[in-house]
Design a protein around this motif. Structure first.
Motif, PDB file in Angstrom:
ATOM      1  N   VAL A 100       7.779 -11.611  62.497  1.00  0.00           N
ATOM      2  CA  VAL A 100       8.225 -11.577  63.889  1.00  0.00           C
ATOM      3  C   VAL A 100       9.475 -10.704  63.972  1.00  0.00           C
ATOM      4  CG1 VAL A 100       7.260 -13.820  64.507  1.00  0.00           C
ATOM      5  CG2 VAL A 100       9.579 -13.688  63.591  1.00  0.00           C
ATOM      6  N   GLU A 101       9.648 -10.052  65.116  1.00  0.00           N
ATOM      7  CA  GLU A 101      10.813  -9.198  65.332  1.00  0.00           C
ATOM      8  C   GLU A 101      11.946 -10.072  65.874  1.00  0.00           C
ATOM      9  OE1 GLU A 101      10.171  -5.877  67.932  1.00  0.00           O
ATOM     10  OE2 GLU A 101      11.673  -4.659  66.867  1.00  0.00           O
ATOM     11  N   VAL A 102      12.936 -10.314  65.046  1.00  0.00           N
ATOM     12  CA  VAL A 102      14.015 -11.246  65.389  1.00  0.00           C
ATOM     13  C   VAL A 102      14.947 -10.627  66.422  1.00  0.00           C
ATOM     14  CG1 VAL A 102      15.925 -12.605  64.442  1.00  0.00           C
ATOM     15  CG2 VAL A 102      13.834 -12.280  63.100  1.00  0.00           C
ATOM     16  N   ILE A 103      15.423  -9.425  66.143  1.00  0.00           N
ATOM     17  CA  ILE A 103      16.091  -8.565  67.118  1.00  0.00           C
ATOM     18  C   ILE A 103      15.441  -7.199  66.942  1.00  0.00           C
ATOM     19  CG2 ILE A 103      18.254  -9.888  67.043  1.00  0.00           C
ATOM     20  CD1 ILE A 103      19.433  -7.575  65.355  1.00  0.00           C
ATOM     21  N   PRO A 104      15.679  -6.246  67.833  1.00  0.00           N
ATOM     22  CA  PRO A 104      15.009  -4.958  67.675  1.00  0.00           C
ATOM     23  C   PRO A 104      15.180  -4.365  66.277  1.00  0.00           C
ATOM     24  CG  PRO A 104      16.019  -5.081  69.830  1.00  0.00           C
ATOM     25  CD  PRO A 104      16.455  -6.305  69.094  1.00  0.00           C
ATOM     26  N   HIS A 105      14.036  -4.081  65.645  1.00  0.00           N
ATOM     27  CA  HIS A 105      13.946  -3.384  64.368  1.00  0.00           C
ATOM     28  C   HIS A 105      14.263  -4.260  63.150  1.00  0.00           C
ATOM     29  CE1 HIS A 105      13.653  -0.025  67.058  1.00  0.00           C
ATOM     30  NE2 HIS A 105      14.913  -0.143  67.446  1.00  0.00           N
ATOM     31  N   VAL A 106      14.514  -5.540  63.358  1.00  0.00           N
ATOM     32  CA  VAL A 106      14.752  -6.466  62.249  1.00  0.00           C
ATOM     33  C   VAL A 106      13.667  -7.540  62.298  1.00  0.00           C
ATOM     34  CG1 VAL A 106      16.337  -8.087  61.143  1.00  0.00           C
ATOM     35  CG2 VAL A 106      17.235  -6.031  62.283  1.00  0.00           C
ATOM     36  N   TRP A 107      12.877  -7.619  61.246  1.00  0.00           N
ATOM     37  CA  TRP A 107      11.697  -8.467  61.204  1.00  0.00           C
ATOM     38  C   TRP A 107      11.805  -9.475  60.070  1.00  0.00           C
ATOM     39  CZ3 TRP A 107       7.151  -7.384  64.249  1.00  0.00           C
ATOM     40  CH2 TRP A 107       7.252  -6.228  65.046  1.00  0.00           C
ATOM     41  N   SER A 108      11.082 -10.589  60.217  1.00  0.00           N
ATOM     42  CA  SER A 108      11.033 -11.559  59.137  1.00  0.00           C
ATOM     43  C   SER A 108       9.692 -12.286  59.141  1.00  0.00           C
ATOM     44  CB  SER A 108      12.173 -12.578  59.258  1.00  0.00           C
ATOM     45  OG  SER A 108      12.303 -13.325  58.070  1.00  0.00           O
ATOM     46  N   ALA A 109       9.104 -12.425  57.960  1.00  0.00           N
ATOM     47  CA  ALA A 109       7.930 -13.270  57.766  1.00  0.00           C
ATOM     48  C   ALA A 109       8.442 -14.609  57.263  1.00  0.00           C
ATOM     49  CB  ALA A 109       6.970 -12.637  56.760  1.00  0.00           C
ATOM     50  N   ILE A 110       8.373 -15.625  58.123  1.00  0.00           N
ATOM     51  CA  ILE A 110       8.990 -16.917  57.843  1.00  0.00           C
ATOM     52  C   ILE A 110       8.087 -17.713  56.898  1.00  0.00           C
ATOM     53  CG2 ILE A 110      10.002 -18.984  58.856  1.00  0.00           C
ATOM     54  CD1 ILE A 110      11.256 -16.295  59.773  1.00  0.00           C
ATOM     55  N   GLY A 111       8.636 -18.137  55.777  1.00  0.00           N
ATOM     56  CA  GLY A 111       7.863 -18.887  54.804  1.00  0.00           C
ATOM     57  C   GLY A 111       7.777 -20.361  55.133  1.00  0.00           C
ATOM     58  N   ALA A 112       6.915 -21.051  54.426  1.00  0.00           N
ATOM     59  CA  ALA A 112       6.803 -22.504  54.569  1.00  0.00           C
ATOM     60  C   ALA A 112       8.114 -23.161  54.144  1.00  0.00           C
ATOM     61  CB  ALA A 112       5.660 -23.037  53.714  1.00  0.00           C
ATOM     62  N   THR A 113       8.398 -24.313  54.729  1.00  0.00           N
ATOM     63  CA  THR A 113       9.573 -25.070  54.294  1.00  0.00           C
ATOM     64  C   THR A 113       9.189 -26.128  53.271  1.00  0.00           C
ATOM     65  OG1 THR A 113       9.320 -26.424  56.295  1.00  0.00           O
ATOM     66  CG2 THR A 113      10.954 -24.662  56.348  1.00  0.00           C
ATOM     67  N   ALA A 114       8.041 -25.976  52.682  1.00  0.00           N
ATOM     68  CA  ALA A 114       7.565 -26.836  51.597  1.00  0.00           C
ATOM     69  C   ALA A 114       7.863 -26.171  50.258  1.00  0.00           C
ATOM     70  CB  ALA A 114       6.061 -27.058  51.743  1.00  0.00           C
ATOM     71  N   PRO A 155      26.776  -5.601  60.748  1.00  0.00           N
ATOM     72  CA  PRO A 155      27.932  -5.851  61.624  1.00  0.00           C
ATOM     73  C   PRO A 155      27.728  -5.388  63.055  1.00  0.00           C
ATOM     74  CG  PRO A 155      28.396  -4.094  60.046  1.00  0.00           C
ATOM     75  CD  PRO A 155      27.109  -4.708  59.626  1.00  0.00           C
ATOM     76  N   ASP A 156      27.025  -4.282  63.253  1.00  0.00           N
ATOM     77  CA  ASP A 156      26.830  -3.775  64.612  1.00  0.00           C
ATOM     78  C   ASP A 156      25.902  -4.662  65.424  1.00  0.00           C
ATOM     79  OD1 ASP A 156      28.455  -1.658  63.923  1.00  0.00           O
ATOM     80  OD2 ASP A 156      26.786  -0.305  63.475  1.00  0.00           O
ATOM     81  N   GLN A 157      25.022  -5.366  64.760  1.00  0.00           N
ATOM     82  CA  GLN A 157      24.071  -6.267  65.438  1.00  0.00           C
ATOM     83  C   GLN A 157      24.523  -7.722  65.381  1.00  0.00           C
ATOM     84  OE1 GLN A 157      23.129  -3.869  63.177  1.00  0.00           O
ATOM     85  NE2 GLN A 157      22.343  -2.450  64.736  1.00  0.00           N
ATOM     86  N   SER A 158      25.570  -8.015  64.646  1.00  0.00           N
ATOM     87  CA  SER A 158      26.076  -9.379  64.448  1.00  0.00           C
ATOM     88  C   SER A 158      24.980 -10.307  63.926  1.00  0.00           C
ATOM     89  CB  SER A 158      26.669  -9.952  65.752  1.00  0.00           C
ATOM     90  OG  SER A 158      27.374 -11.158  65.494  1.00  0.00           O
ATOM     91  N   LEU A 159      24.209  -9.795  62.978  1.00  0.00           N
ATOM     92  CA  LEU A 159      23.119 -10.569  62.377  1.00  0.00           C
ATOM     93  C   LEU A 159      23.316 -10.618  60.877  1.00  0.00           C
ATOM     94  CD1 LEU A 159      19.350 -10.587  63.102  1.00  0.00           C
ATOM     95  CD2 LEU A 159      20.107 -10.063  60.770  1.00  0.00           C
ATOM     96  N   VAL A 160      23.157 -11.804  60.295  1.00  0.00           N
ATOM     97  CA  VAL A 160      23.224 -11.956  58.856  1.00  0.00           C
ATOM     98  C   VAL A 160      21.899 -12.509  58.346  1.00  0.00           C
ATOM     99  CG1 VAL A 160      24.274 -14.279  58.945  1.00  0.00           C
ATOM    100  CG2 VAL A 160      24.543 -12.852  56.893  1.00  0.00           C
ATOM    101  N   ILE A 161      21.350 -11.836  57.348  1.00  0.00           N
ATOM    102  CA  ILE A 161      20.222 -12.361  56.591  1.00  0.00           C
ATOM    103  C   ILE A 161      20.870 -13.122  55.436  1.00  0.00           C
ATOM    104  CG2 ILE A 161      18.115 -11.801  55.322  1.00  0.00           C
ATOM    105  CD1 ILE A 161      18.009  -9.188  57.003  1.00  0.00           C
ATOM    106  N   ALA A 162      20.961 -14.434  55.597  1.00  0.00           N
ATOM    107  CA  ALA A 162      21.893 -15.253  54.821  1.00  0.00           C
ATOM    108  C   ALA A 162      21.391 -15.617  53.438  1.00  0.00           C
ATOM    109  CB  ALA A 162      22.224 -16.531  55.594  1.00  0.00           C
TER     110      ALA A 162
END
Length: 314
Positions: free
Chosen positions: A35-49, A197-204
């Motif tokens: 899914v596109e979290v913010i423009p041009h930044v995507w993530s395939a979210i894994g199971a929480t198992a 920093p410009d998008q204020s997003l952290v992939i933690a």
């Protein structure tokens, strides 16, 4: 505008990750479609198992940034097949080449897919401590994944990072400034955060949890994690957080279920120690405020025991 897009993105994804859903994207080896979290930044979210045969070992987040001059992928994935499946999704989104893989730590879900990316000739970056951890523990981790994934682990071999960093690596690519950070000791050796920093997003990475319980490993020092959070991670003041596991969220949410959980658990274990409690009973200190989190049953008692062992001689 970015806040609105972020809210819409979350609205069109499942309300929460669940360890009870074996696979949300049956057409792919990935647990879920990126899914596109913010423009041009995507993530395939894994199971929480925990990793299972059904979820193909995809139980963490595999993210990527489409910079305009190439793609940067965060996490090699837990298997060759997962990396290959993620690459197929990237190719469906953009014709920009993948130019760099960043491993968020030295665990299997971050590095075991490196073999696929190495075949593509893509450089792989990790913190030096994460690289050392994978060198020491990788064979055991691969064997564990092979037992779980069976034939789905075919092609998965041990390939470490091709380059390492110590504190910070700043990358200018396309429209993005990307800071690859090691903020300090936290969940495991070489924990890495990717800060835009410009998008204020952290992939933690595994600095931050909120839908599943944070695991405290043998080499996880809860007090150090808290101090790194308070002194370094909180200072980012990120608007958007993509955690290591679970859906994108905000700083308040991951603070509540990571930093606050660690503080709470240390307080409960501290009370137990003050009452001359032993290790056998420490496993069962009250963690009920966090019982709704995925993997609670697998991790709560283990976490309490490890914090007891750390605090016993403080």
């Amino acid at each position: 505008m970015m806040r609105i897009l972020f809210a819409l993105c979350l609205a069109c994804t499942p309300a929460f990750a669940s360890e009870d859903i074996p696979d949300q994207y049956p057409a792919s080896a990935l647990y879920s479609k990126p899914v596109e979290v913010i423009p041009h930044v995507w993530s395939a979210i894994g199971a929480t198992a925990p990793p299972t045969y059904e979820n193909n070992g995809h139980n963490n987040n595999l993210s990527f940034i489409v910079t305009g001059d190439g793609v940067i992928v965060i996490n090699g994935g837990a298997a060759y097949s997962l990396a290959e499946a993620l690459h197929a999704e990237i190719r469906a989104i953009t014709d920009q080449p993948v130019k760099l893989i960043i491993n968020e730590n030295g665990q299997g879900h971050a590095m075991l897919g490196n073999a696929y990316w190495a075949e593509q000739g893509v450089p792989i970056l990790a913190h030096e401590d994460a690289a050392h951890h994978f060198e020491e523990e990788g064979a055991q981790t691969l064997q564990a994944h092979q037992r779980v994934l069976r034939e789905k682990a075919d092609g998965t071999t041990l390939v470490g990072p091709t380059e390492t960093f110590e504190d910070t690596r700043v990358i200018e690519m396309g429209d993005f400034t990307i800071e690859v950070l090691h903020l300090g000791p936290a969940h495991g050796p070489g924990d890495t955060q990717v800060w835009l920093p410009d998008q204020s997003l952290v992939i933690a990475g595994d600095m931050a949890f909120h839908e599943r319980m944070p695991p405290i490993f043998v080499d996880t020092i809860a007090l150090d994690w808290i101090e790194t959070w308070e002194n370094e991670f909180e200072a980012l003041n990120a608007t958007y957080v993509i955690p290591g596991h679970g859906h994108p969220t905000n700083m308040a949410q991951v603070r509540r279920y990571t930093r606050d959980y660690l503080v709470y658990l240390r307080a409960k274990v501290g009370e137990h120690l003050d009452n001359d409690g032993d290790l056998a009973d420490a496993y069962y200190v009250d963690q009920s405020p966090y019982a709704h989190l995925d993997t609670f049953e697998e991790l709560a008692t283990r976490n309490a025991g490890r914090v007891y062992e750390q605090m016993e001689f403080e």
